[in-house]
Write a protein that holds these residues in place. Structure first.
Motif, mmCIF file in Angstrom:
data_model
loop_
_atom_site.group_PDB
_atom_site.id
_atom_site.type_symbol
_atom_site.label_atom_id
_atom_site.label_comp_id
_atom_site.label_asym_id
_atom_site.label_seq_id
_atom_site.Cartn_x
_atom_site.Cartn_y
_atom_site.Cartn_z
ATOM 1 N N ASP A 47 0.391 -1.143 0.016
ATOM 2 C CA ASP A 47 -0.635 0.164 0.119
ATOM 3 C C ASP A 47 0.835 1.590 0.281
ATOM 4 O O ASP A 47 0.434 1.855 -0.781
ATOM 5 C CB ASP A 47 -1.237 -0.368 1.502
ATOM 6 N N ILE A 48 1.815 1.439 0.606
ATOM 7 C CA ILE A 48 2.314 2.555 0.866
ATOM 8 C C ILE A 48 3.198 2.795 -0.123
ATOM 9 O O ILE A 48 3.282 4.188 -1.601
ATOM 10 C CB ILE A 48 4.048 2.078 1.976
ATOM 11 N N ARG A 49 3.905 1.864 -1.318
ATOM 12 C CA ARG A 49 4.325 1.961 -2.675
ATOM 13 C C ARG A 49 3.362 2.414 -3.378
ATOM 14 O O ARG A 49 3.328 3.537 -4.698
ATOM 15 C CB ARG A 49 4.646 0.601 -3.216
ATOM 16 N N ASN A 50 2.243 1.345 -3.261
ATOM 17 C CA ASN A 50 0.808 1.751 -4.360
ATOM 18 C C ASN A 50 0.304 2.938 -4.660
ATOM 19 O O ASN A 50 0.008 3.759 -5.162
ATOM 20 C CB ASN A 50 -0.093 1.049 -4.256
ATOM 21 N N PHE A 51 0.513 3.620 -2.874
ATOM 22 C CA PHE A 51 0.134 4.834 -2.867
ATOM 23 C C PHE A 51 0.611 6.703 -2.288
ATOM 24 O O PHE A 51 0.553 7.152 -1.873
ATOM 25 C CB PHE A 51 -1.553 4.893 -2.015
ATOM 26 N N GLN A 52 2.413 6.181 -2.976
ATOM 27 C CA GLN A 52 2.797 7.418 -3.178
ATOM 28 C C GLN A 52 1.752 8.455 -3.862
ATOM 29 O O GLN A 52 2.727 9.888 -3.147
ATOM 30 C CB GLN A 52 4.267 7.224 -3.511
ATOM 31 N N ASP A 53 1.941 8.335 -4.918
ATOM 32 C CA ASP A 53 1.335 9.298 -5.311
ATOM 33 C C ASP A 53 -0.207 10.556 -5.057
ATOM 34 O O ASP A 53 -0.248 11.393 -5.508
ATOM 35 C CB ASP A 53 0.656 8.381 -7.401
ATOM 36 N N ALA A 54 -0.878 9.586 -4.429
ATOM 37 C CA ALA A 54 -2.040 10.173 -3.603
ATOM 38 C C ALA A 54 -1.112 10.538 -2.444
ATOM 39 O O ALA A 54 -2.134 11.689 -2.322
ATOM 40 C CB ALA A 54 -3.327 8.449 -3.281
ATOM 41 N N VAL A 55 -0.287 10.157 -1.858
ATOM 42 C CA VAL A 55 -0.339 11.526 -0.668
ATOM 43 C C VAL A 55 0.612 12.498 -1.089
ATOM 44 O O VAL A 55 0.293 13.606 -0.841
ATOM 45 C CB VAL A 55 1.391 10.614 -0.106
ATOM 46 N N HIS A 56 1.056 12.376 -2.255
ATOM 47 C CA HIS A 56 1.611 13.459 -2.568
ATOM 48 C C HIS A 56 0.467 14.819 -3.170
ATOM 49 O O HIS A 56 0.072 15.515 -2.745
ATOM 50 C CB HIS A 56 2.541 13.555 -4.170
ATOM 51 N N LEU A 57 -0.491 13.689 -3.957
ATOM 52 C CA LEU A 57 -1.791 14.658 -4.353
ATOM 53 C C LEU A 57 -2.213 15.302 -3.175
ATOM 54 O O LEU A 57 -2.825 16.823 -3.163
ATOM 55 C CB LEU A 57 -2.577 13.711 -5.205
ATOM 56 N N LEU A 58 -2.584 14.698 -1.652
ATOM 57 C CA LEU A 58 -2.752 15.153 -0.586
ATOM 58 C C LEU A 58 -2.450 16.297 -0.112
ATOM 59 O O LEU A 58 -3.019 17.472 0.112
ATOM 60 C CB LEU A 58 -3.322 14.100 -0.141
ATOM 61 N N HIS A 59 -1.147 16.398 -0.597
ATOM 62 C CA HIS A 59 -0.364 17.717 0.007
ATOM 63 C C HIS A 59 -0.157 18.435 -0.815
ATOM 64 O O HIS A 59 0.591 19.605 -0.354
ATOM 65 C CB HIS A 59 1.358 16.167 0.844
ATOM 66 N N ASP A 60 -0.832 18.614 -2.131
ATOM 67 C CA ASP A 60 -0.541 19.757 -2.883
ATOM 68 C C ASP A 60 -1.599 20.940 -2.435
ATOM 69 O O ASP A 60 -2.383 20.492 -2.347
ATOM 70 C CB ASP A 60 -0.783 18.786 -4.535
ATOM 71 N N PRO A 61 -0.777 22.207 -2.950
ATOM 72 C CA PRO A 61 -2.138 23.000 -1.872
ATOM 73 C C PRO A 61 -3.352 22.834 -2.780
ATOM 74 O O PRO A 61 -3.999 23.745 -2.689
ATOM 75 C CB PRO A 61 -0.883 24.294 -3.055
ATOM 76 N N VAL A 62 -3.272 22.510 -4.166
ATOM 77 C CA VAL A 62 -4.584 22.658 -5.090
ATOM 78 C C VAL A 62 -6.212 22.468 -4.228
ATOM 79 O O VAL A 62 -7.015 22.435 -3.860
ATOM 80 C CB VAL A 62 -4.243 21.577 -6.756
ATOM 81 N N MET A 63 -4.958 20.708 -3.332
ATOM 82 C CA MET A 63 -6.105 19.843 -2.501
ATOM 83 C C MET A 63 -6.661 21.142 -1.680
ATOM 84 O O MET A 63 -7.327 20.165 -0.510
ATOM 85 C CB MET A 63 -5.654 18.730 -1.910
ATOM 86 N N THR A 64 -5.710 21.806 -0.723
ATOM 87 C CA THR A 64 -6.338 22.126 0.502
ATOM 88 C C THR A 64 -6.938 23.471 0.274
ATOM 89 O O THR A 64 -7.996 23.422 0.927
ATOM 90 C CB THR A 64 -4.400 23.635 0.951
ATOM 91 N N SER A 65 -6.878 24.315 -1.231
ATOM 92 C CA SER A 65 -7.819 25.133 -1.272
ATOM 93 C C SER A 65 -8.858 25.317 -2.446
ATOM 94 O O SER A 65 -10.187 25.116 -2.579
ATOM 95 C CB SER A 65 -7.584 26.538 -0.588
ATOM 96 N N LYS A 66 -8.508 24.978 -3.434
ATOM 97 C CA LYS A 66 -9.031 25.680 -4.621
ATOM 98 C C LYS A 66 -9.808 23.997 -4.517
ATOM 99 O O LYS A 66 -11.322 25.037 -5.370
ATOM 100 C CB LYS A 66 -7.649 24.941 -6.078
#
Ligand SMILES: Cc1cc2nc3c(=O)[nH]c(=O)nc-3n(C[C@H](O)[C@H](O)[C@H](O)COP(=O)(O)OP(=O)(O)OC[C@H]3O[C@@H](n4cnc5c(N)ncnc54)[C@H](O)[C@@H]3O)c2cc1C
Length: 441
Positions: free
Chosen positions: A371-390
């Motif tokens: 899971d850690i390997r498979n979902f690294q892109d999701a981890v990075h996406l979640l921390h992207d500024p676009v997910m914080t507000s836009k």
């Protein structure tokens, strides 16, 4: 105390206790050392323990009215802007059947209870008089033999010896760094800080408000306004007669935006959707703790060496890909795997480097590393500024229009969506997000 143990475990959190229970059941002679006054006294968690490994350690634990708070029957993921909350909501009676998909725990109670269960297992083992849980002791260093193999630990003036050591010391993994398995410096942008309050209610009020019955419970994660523009997210979990509410916030972003975690938590609590949920409750506890981001770039390069294994959050085993924080179930499973390796090593008489690698292999083959390997892109996406507000702003804006009924012609949904995209982001943003999302999920 006899001088040589089969194994010494450092840290009586979830990982250390899971390792200890496994060793006790396998008739191993071990010492579990915790720096806190009692197991759980130093531990903070939101916290849903996901998965069914607890049933492995304490079969049919749900028959006991102790240790855990509520099982998760109702899940909710909420996007927030300043005034609105748009949720994906899922409730199922399927989740009512044990073994449950997850149980809410309060760590100071849960860890203490699990430690009592470990003591019962010790008492029933051949080493009832020779295995110990020792508290109020800080392990300061590891002891090596002349070949560099770990053969024990040092606490103050005392040394304790063992065939192997399991480090389950949590995210502040000083001994793991001392052992040379991780860089001494971990950049702040890969670390988060967690802040949490426990708010007490009359139990009947809590159950009515959150539509709970018996021991059923709810978990709610939040994206957007909750963090006031700082990278991270919010959570709310129902306990017996309290709720756990809190945030996990990027340390680097906090520093750059010059914001304080407690101020953001207060700001989160004033959101209309949250204020309605916590009205009338009394704050009875506040805590803060560092938590890993789940970015595997900060994982120790190796999780073992001769005589040594590292598990739980000391090994940075954590994943938050948007659906849930998974740290405790990873701690539990990795503790079990490390203990199983210690048992196998005792049988073969080999605690050397290649034998200890058996633990890393088992971890690699387990759901954790997959899971850690498979979902690294999701981890990075979640921390992207676009997910914080836009995105949360766009989703809430669309929700506001979609659910408003006015005495005027209604726009088609796609036109409403177009308006919200124009207002809060761009089609280019969405295209990039869609491409990254497709890869991540
Ligand atoms: C705010 C917040 C919310 C969270 N929510 C969730 C959630 O909902 N679900 C989830 O699965 N995870 C959650 N987590 C993550 C989860 O709490 C951790 O992943 C988990 O606690 C890791 O367990 P562990 O046993 O590895 O470490 P810990 O629980 O940190 O235990 C380590 C233990 O080692 C002891 N110790 C450390 N150094 C020494 C030493 N030198 N000598 C002796 N003892 C020592 C400590 O006192 C401690 O008891 C959350 C974390 C935070 C901060």
């Amino acid at each position: 105390m006899e001088d040589k143990f089969d194994c010494i475990i450092v840290g009586a959190g979830v990982a250390g206790l899971a390792a200890a229970m496994t060793l006790a059941r396998q008739n191993m002679k071990f010492l579990l050392i915790e720096r806190g006054e009692f197991p759980g006294s130093k531990n903070v968690s939101g916290g849903v323990l996901w998965g069914t490994d607890l049933h492995r350690l304490v079969p049919e634990y749900w028959k006991e009215d102790a240790g855990w708070e509520r099982y998760i029957q109702h899940r909710r993921l909420t996007f927030m802007d300043e005034q609105s909350a748009f949720s994906i909501d899922f409730k199922s009676s399927h989740f009512q059947e044990p073994p449950y998909t997850g149980v809410v725990v309060l760590r100071s109670r849960f860890d203490r209870w699990l430690a009592e269960k470990v003591q019962e297992a010790i008492d029933a083992s051949d080493y009832a008089m020779d295995s110990f849980i020792a508290t109020d002791i800080l392990v300061e260093d590891l002891v090596h033999d002349e070949h560099g193999q770990v053969v024990g630990i040092r606490a103050g003036e005392e040394e304790f010896h063992a065939h192997c050591v399991i480090l389950a010391e949590g995210v502040n993994n000083l001994l793991t760094r001392k052992a040379g398995l991780q860089e001494a410096y971990v950049p702040a942008d890969h670390m988060l800080t967690g802040v949490k309050e426990i708010i007490r209610f009359d139990q009947a009020v809590l159950e009515d408000r959150f539509q709970l019955h018996g021991n059923s419970g709810m978990s709610n994660e939040f994206i957007g306004y909750a963090t006031n523009g700082v990278e991270g997210g919010g959570f709310l979990y129902t306990n017996r007669d309290t709720i756990s509410i809190g945030l996990v916030l990027g340390l680097k972003d906090l520093r750059e935006k010059n914001q304080k975690p407690y101020d953001i938590l207060n700001h989160f609590k004033t959101h209309p959707a949250i204020a309605d949920m916590i009205r009338g409750g009394e704050v009875v506890e506040y805590s803060a703790h560092v938590v890993s981001s789940g970015d595997n770039r900060v994982m120790p390069k190796k999780l073992s060496k001769g005589g040594l294994m590292v598990c739980g959050e000391a090994a940075n085993l954590l994943l938050n890909a948007g659906k849930a924080i998974q740290g405790m179930d990873y701690a539990m499973r990795s503790g079990i795997l490390a203990a199983e390796q210690a048992v196998a090593s005792k049988a073969s008489g080999d605690f050397g480097e290649s034998a200890m690698k058996g633990y890393e292999k088992a971890l690699n083959d387990s759901y954790i590393m997959k899971d850690i390997r498979n979902f690294q892109d999701a981890v990075h996406l979640l921390h992207d500024p676009v997910m914080t507000s836009k995105m949360p702003n766009l989703i809430c804006d669309f929700g506001r229009n979609f659910f408003s009924i006015k005495n005027q012609p209604t726009k088609k949904s796609r036109a409403m969506l177009h308006d919200s995209i124009q207002k809060h982001a761009s089609y280019w943003d969405l295209l990039k997000l869609g491409a990254r999302g497709a890869k991540a999920l």
